[in-house]
Design a protein around this motif. Structure first.
Motif, short mmCIF file in Angstrom:
data_model
loop_
_atom_site.label_atom_id
_atom_site.label_comp_id
_atom_site.label_asym_id
_atom_site.label_seq_id
_atom_site.Cartn_x
_atom_site.Cartn_y
_atom_site.Cartn_z
N PRO A 28 -27.99 73.61 -43.39
CA PRO A 28 -26.42 74.61 -43.09
C PRO A 28 -26.03 73.00 -42.47
O PRO A 28 -25.07 72.70 -42.17
CB PRO A 28 -27.82 74.60 -41.85
CG PRO A 28 -29.01 74.43 -41.80
CD PRO A 28 -29.17 74.03 -42.69
N PHE A 29 -26.32 71.68 -42.74
CA PHE A 29 -25.52 70.07 -43.11
C PHE A 29 -24.81 69.40 -43.71
O PHE A 29 -24.00 69.22 -44.21
CB PHE A 29 -25.98 69.06 -41.90
CG PHE A 29 -27.16 70.14 -41.02
CD1 PHE A 29 -26.20 69.73 -39.32
CD2 PHE A 29 -28.77 70.26 -40.59
CE1 PHE A 29 -27.07 70.89 -38.05
CE2 PHE A 29 -28.96 70.46 -39.51
CZ PHE A 29 -28.20 70.79 -38.83
N THR A 30 -25.49 70.01 -45.45
CA THR A 30 -24.71 69.61 -46.01
C THR A 30 -24.68 70.78 -47.02
O THR A 30 -23.52 69.75 -47.56
CB THR A 30 -25.81 68.55 -46.58
OG1 THR A 30 -26.66 69.39 -47.19
CG2 THR A 30 -26.81 67.32 -46.21
N PRO A 43 -28.43 64.55 -41.31
CA PRO A 43 -28.20 63.40 -40.49
C PRO A 43 -28.53 62.91 -39.33
O PRO A 43 -29.21 63.75 -38.68
CB PRO A 43 -27.11 64.40 -40.98
CG PRO A 43 -26.55 65.07 -41.84
CD PRO A 43 -28.04 65.59 -41.75
N ALA A 44 -28.44 61.39 -38.72
CA ALA A 44 -29.80 61.45 -37.33
C ALA A 44 -28.54 62.28 -35.92
O ALA A 44 -29.47 62.62 -35.71
CB ALA A 44 -29.12 60.13 -37.24
N ALA A 45 -27.68 62.87 -36.52
CA ALA A 45 -26.95 63.23 -35.32
C ALA A 45 -27.08 64.62 -35.48
O ALA A 45 -27.53 65.99 -34.37
CB ALA A 45 -25.22 63.60 -35.72
N ALA A 46 -27.34 65.67 -36.45
CA ALA A 46 -27.84 66.43 -36.34
C ALA A 46 -29.64 66.97 -35.62
O ALA A 46 -30.29 67.75 -35.69
CB ALA A 46 -28.37 67.44 -37.82
N GLY A 49 -29.24 67.35 -33.11
CA GLY A 49 -29.15 68.45 -32.00
C GLY A 49 -27.74 67.72 -31.46
O GLY A 49 -26.88 68.60 -30.31
N LEU A 50 -26.73 66.87 -32.03
CA LEU A 50 -26.02 66.74 -31.84
C LEU A 50 -24.42 67.10 -32.67
O LEU A 50 -23.20 66.98 -32.35
CB LEU A 50 -25.87 65.50 -31.35
CG LEU A 50 -25.92 64.29 -30.23
CD1 LEU A 50 -26.18 63.00 -30.33
CD2 LEU A 50 -26.45 64.87 -28.72
N GLU A 51 -24.87 67.57 -33.72
CA GLU A 51 -23.89 68.18 -35.44
C GLU A 51 -24.72 69.72 -34.99
O GLU A 51 -25.28 69.76 -34.94
CB GLU A 51 -24.78 67.73 -35.75
CG GLU A 51 -23.78 67.99 -37.10
CD GLU A 51 -22.19 66.69 -36.77
OE1 GLU A 51 -21.20 67.54 -37.44
OE2 GLU A 51 -21.29 66.42 -35.72
#
Length: 90
Positions: A28-30, A43-46, A49-51
């Motif tokens: 869901p992030f890439t 990704p680190a932000a994901a 839980g920030l993304e």
């Protein structure tokens, strides 16, 4: 005057198409398809839980995402809305 030619209409043939694999999942992030044995880093932000997710995990399409101070929602044109307040997202 008719020429006596009869045109016979044929029924269209039904061609069975293979259904997409319903077990196919996407990051869901890439937006990349998840393949067993292949590492797809989140990704680190994901991870923190920030993304919010940007791609649908069911079909890999890009989603419409709205972020607000109290959460976010993401909408896939095929699979509907996911919210940060959903119990399965916690």
């Amino acid at each position: 005057m008719a020429s006596g030619i009869v045109v016979k209409s044929e029924k269209p043939q039904v061609v069975e198409m293979s259904q997409p694999d319903m077990q196919e999942r996407y990051n869901p992030f890439t937006g990349k398809r998840i393949v067993d044995g292949l590492d797809d880093p989140v990704p680190a932000a994901a991870r923190l839980g920030l993304e919010p997710p940007r791609f649908c995990p069911d079909c890999g399409r890009r989603m419409i995402v709205q972020v607000s101070p109290d959460g976010w929602w993401a909408k896939c044109s095929r699979h509907g809305v996911t919210e940060s307040t959903d119990p399965d997202r916690r």
